[in-house]
Design a protein around this motif. Structure first.
Motif, PDB file in Angstrom:
ATOM      1  N   PRO A  79     -18.263  57.845  21.080  1.00 38.84           N
ATOM      2  CA  PRO A  79     -16.876  58.306  21.179  1.00 38.84           C
ATOM      3  C   PRO A  79     -15.916  57.127  21.027  1.00 38.84           C
ATOM      4  O   PRO A  79     -16.258  55.976  21.297  1.00 38.84           O
ATOM      5  CB  PRO A  79     -16.793  58.905  22.584  1.00 38.84           C
ATOM      6  CG  PRO A  79     -17.921  58.298  23.330  1.00 38.84           C
ATOM      7  CD  PRO A  79     -18.986  57.979  22.338  1.00 38.84           C
ATOM      8  N   MET A  80     -14.723  57.424  20.589  1.00 36.58           N
ATOM      9  CA  MET A  80     -13.722  56.377  20.330  1.00 36.58           C
ATOM     10  C   MET A  80     -13.375  55.566  21.584  1.00 36.58           C
ATOM     11  O   MET A  80     -12.907  54.452  21.469  1.00 36.58           O
ATOM     12  CB  MET A  80     -12.443  56.997  19.758  1.00 36.58           C
ATOM     13  CG  MET A  80     -12.631  57.561  18.367  1.00 36.58           C
ATOM     14  SD  MET A  80     -12.898  56.282  17.130  1.00 36.58           S
ATOM     15  CE  MET A  80     -11.269  55.580  17.050  1.00 36.58           C
ATOM     16  N   VAL A  81     -13.623  56.104  22.760  1.00 33.70           N
ATOM     17  CA  VAL A  81     -13.279  55.392  23.983  1.00 33.70           C
ATOM     18  C   VAL A  81     -14.339  54.362  24.377  1.00 33.70           C
ATOM     19  O   VAL A  81     -14.181  53.661  25.369  1.00 33.70           O
ATOM     20  CB  VAL A  81     -13.040  56.365  25.159  1.00 33.70           C
ATOM     21  CG1 VAL A  81     -11.836  57.249  24.881  1.00 33.70           C
ATOM     22  CG2 VAL A  81     -14.281  57.172  25.455  1.00 33.70           C
ATOM     23  N   VAL A  82     -15.422  54.255  23.604  1.00 35.60           N
ATOM     24  CA  VAL A  82     -16.488  53.315  23.931  1.00 35.60           C
ATOM     25  C   VAL A  82     -15.922  51.890  23.984  1.00 35.60           C
ATOM     26  O   VAL A  82     -15.002  51.541  23.241  1.00 35.60           O
ATOM     27  CB  VAL A  82     -17.655  53.431  22.912  1.00 35.60           C
ATOM     28  CG1 VAL A  82     -17.265  52.884  21.546  1.00 35.60           C
ATOM     29  CG2 VAL A  82     -18.905  52.763  23.428  1.00 35.60           C
ATOM     30  N   GLN A  83     -16.480  51.104  24.886  1.00 38.90           N
ATOM     31  CA  GLN A  83     -16.025  49.725  25.060  1.00 38.90           C
ATOM     32  C   GLN A  83     -17.148  48.762  24.668  1.00 38.90           C
ATOM     33  O   GLN A  83     -18.306  49.154  24.533  1.00 38.90           O
ATOM     34  CB  GLN A  83     -15.611  49.486  26.513  1.00 38.90           C
ATOM     35  CG  GLN A  83     -14.425  50.320  26.943  1.00 38.90           C
ATOM     36  CD  GLN A  83     -13.175  50.018  26.135  1.00 38.90           C
ATOM     37  OE1 GLN A  83     -12.805  48.867  25.956  1.00 38.90           O
ATOM     38  NE2 GLN A  83     -12.541  51.064  25.619  1.00 38.90           N
ATOM     39  N   ARG A  84     -16.790  47.506  24.525  1.00 40.44           N
ATOM     40  CA  ARG A  84     -17.776  46.493  24.134  1.00 40.44           C
ATOM     41  C   ARG A  84     -18.941  46.435  25.120  1.00 40.44           C
ATOM     42  O   ARG A  84     -20.087  46.259  24.720  1.00 40.44           O
ATOM     43  CB  ARG A  84     -17.093  45.131  24.016  1.00 40.44           C
ATOM     44  CG  ARG A  84     -18.038  44.065  23.528  1.00 40.44           C
ATOM     45  CD  ARG A  84     -17.304  42.803  23.181  1.00 40.44           C
ATOM     46  NE  ARG A  84     -18.247  41.741  22.924  1.00 40.44           N
ATOM     47  CZ  ARG A  84     -17.950  40.670  22.260  1.00 40.44           C
ATOM     48  NH1 ARG A  84     -16.740  40.497  21.784  1.00 40.44           N
ATOM     49  NH2 ARG A  84     -18.853  39.742  22.072  1.00 40.44           N
ATOM     50  N   GLU A  85     -18.672  46.600  26.400  1.00 44.95           N
ATOM     51  CA  GLU A  85     -19.732  46.571  27.407  1.00 44.95           C
ATOM     52  C   GLU A  85     -20.754  47.680  27.155  1.00 44.95           C
ATOM     53  O   GLU A  85     -21.950  47.483  27.350  1.00 44.95           O
ATOM     54  CB  GLU A  85     -19.154  46.703  28.820  1.00 44.95           C
ATOM     55  CG  GLU A  85     -18.271  45.548  29.244  1.00 44.95           C
ATOM     56  CD  GLU A  85     -16.846  45.628  28.681  1.00 44.95           C
ATOM     57  OE1 GLU A  85     -16.393  46.739  28.269  1.00 44.95           O
ATOM     58  OE2 GLU A  85     -16.180  44.580  28.630  1.00 44.95           O
ATOM     59  N   ASP A  86     -20.264  48.846  26.725  1.00 40.46           N
ATOM     60  CA  ASP A  86     -21.162  49.961  26.416  1.00 40.46           C
ATOM     61  C   ASP A  86     -22.048  49.612  25.221  1.00 40.46           C
ATOM     62  O   ASP A  86     -23.255  49.880  25.231  1.00 40.46           O
ATOM     63  CB  ASP A  86     -20.364  51.226  26.096  1.00 40.46           C
ATOM     64  CG  ASP A  86     -19.439  51.635  27.215  1.00 40.46           C
ATOM     65  OD1 ASP A  86     -19.897  51.675  28.382  1.00 40.46           O
ATOM     66  OD2 ASP A  86     -18.251  51.917  26.942  1.00 40.46           O
ATOM     67  N   MET A  87     -21.455  49.028  24.199  1.00 44.59           N
ATOM     68  CA  MET A  87     -22.226  48.672  23.013  1.00 44.59           C
ATOM     69  C   MET A  87     -23.148  47.492  23.292  1.00 44.59           C
ATOM     70  O   MET A  87     -24.230  47.403  22.703  1.00 44.59           O
ATOM     71  CB  MET A  87     -21.291  48.391  21.832  1.00 44.59           C
ATOM     72  CG  MET A  87     -20.475  49.618  21.414  1.00 44.59           C
ATOM     73  SD  MET A  87     -21.437  51.147  21.199  1.00 44.59           S
ATOM     74  CE  MET A  87     -22.384  50.762  19.742  1.00 44.59           C
ATOM     75  N   ASP A  88     -22.773  46.616  24.206  1.00 47.35           N
ATOM     76  CA  ASP A  88     -23.681  45.538  24.614  1.00 47.35           C
ATOM     77  C   ASP A  88     -24.917  46.119  25.305  1.00 47.35           C
ATOM     78  O   ASP A  88     -26.027  45.623  25.108  1.00 47.35           O
ATOM     79  CB  ASP A  88     -22.977  44.537  25.532  1.00 47.35           C
ATOM     80  CG  ASP A  88     -22.084  43.573  24.778  1.00 47.35           C
ATOM     81  OD1 ASP A  88     -22.298  43.364  23.557  1.00 47.35           O
ATOM     82  OD2 ASP A  88     -21.167  43.010  25.403  1.00 47.35           O
ATOM     83  N   LEU A  89     -24.732  47.161  26.098  1.00 48.72           N
ATOM     84  CA  LEU A  89     -25.871  47.829  26.723  1.00 48.72           C
ATOM     85  C   LEU A  89     -26.778  48.417  25.648  1.00 48.72           C
ATOM     86  O   LEU A  89     -28.003  48.256  25.700  1.00 48.72           O
ATOM     87  CB  LEU A  89     -25.414  48.922  27.686  1.00 48.72           C
ATOM     88  CG  LEU A  89     -26.541  49.794  28.260  1.00 48.72           C
ATOM     89  CD1 LEU A  89     -27.512  48.951  29.094  1.00 48.72           C
ATOM     90  CD2 LEU A  89     -25.963  50.938  29.075  1.00 48.72           C
ATOM     91  N   PHE A  90     -26.200  49.088  24.670  1.00 52.41           N
ATOM     92  CA  PHE A  90     -26.992  49.629  23.565  1.00 52.41           C
ATOM     93  C   PHE A  90     -27.789  48.514  22.884  1.00 52.41           C
ATOM     94  O   PHE A  90     -28.995  48.657  22.647  1.00 52.41           O
ATOM     95  CB  PHE A  90     -26.092  50.325  22.537  1.00 52.41           C
ATOM     96  CG  PHE A  90     -26.708  50.405  21.180  1.00 52.41           C
ATOM     97  CD1 PHE A  90     -27.790  51.237  20.942  1.00 52.41           C
ATOM     98  CD2 PHE A  90     -26.234  49.632  20.137  1.00 52.41           C
ATOM     99  CE1 PHE A  90     -28.383  51.300  19.681  1.00 52.41           C
ATOM    100  CE2 PHE A  90     -26.811  49.676  18.882  1.00 52.41           C
ATOM    101  CZ  PHE A  90     -27.892  50.515  18.652  1.00 52.41           C
TER     102      PHE A  90
END
Length: 102
Positions: A79-90
């Motif tokens: 979702p557009m609200v995703v943050q860098r921390e979320d993508m770092d977890l991925f």
């Protein structure tokens, strides 16, 4: 739009850097936050590895889906609200999963 473009470029760059440690990673492509990470083994689609990684990631709380004729491409469209921390977890979970399926 700028957030999606910037974060998407960050994820693509990080995934491409992971190639040196994980030769299963083939093409990394996409636009904005609509991304694809292809897995290949010995020039053939790494379909089973993608399936195994999806199960590994789900146990860590990261939901992935696959796409492509051989289902060997991770389809990433958060979702557009995703943050860098979320993508770092991925990226962290993807790295761990790739180490586990060698």
């Amino acid at each position: 739009q700028a957030h999606a473009a910037d974060l998407g470029e960050y994820v693509k760059d990080q995934a491409r850097r992971m190639r040196s440690a994980h030769p299963l990673i083939g093409d990394v492509r996409g636009h904005g936050l609509f991304l694809g990470i292809e897995l290949m083994r010995d020039g053939k689609p790494a379909t089973q590895e993608v399936s195994d990684i999806m199960e590994f990631a789900l146990r860590r709380g990261v939901m992935l889906s696959s796409d492509g004729p051989a289902n060997n491409v991770f389809k990433i469209k958060p979702p557009m609200v995703v943050q860098r921390e979320d993508m770092d977890l991925f990226l962290e979970v993807l790295d761990e999963a790739l180490r586990a399926v060698r």
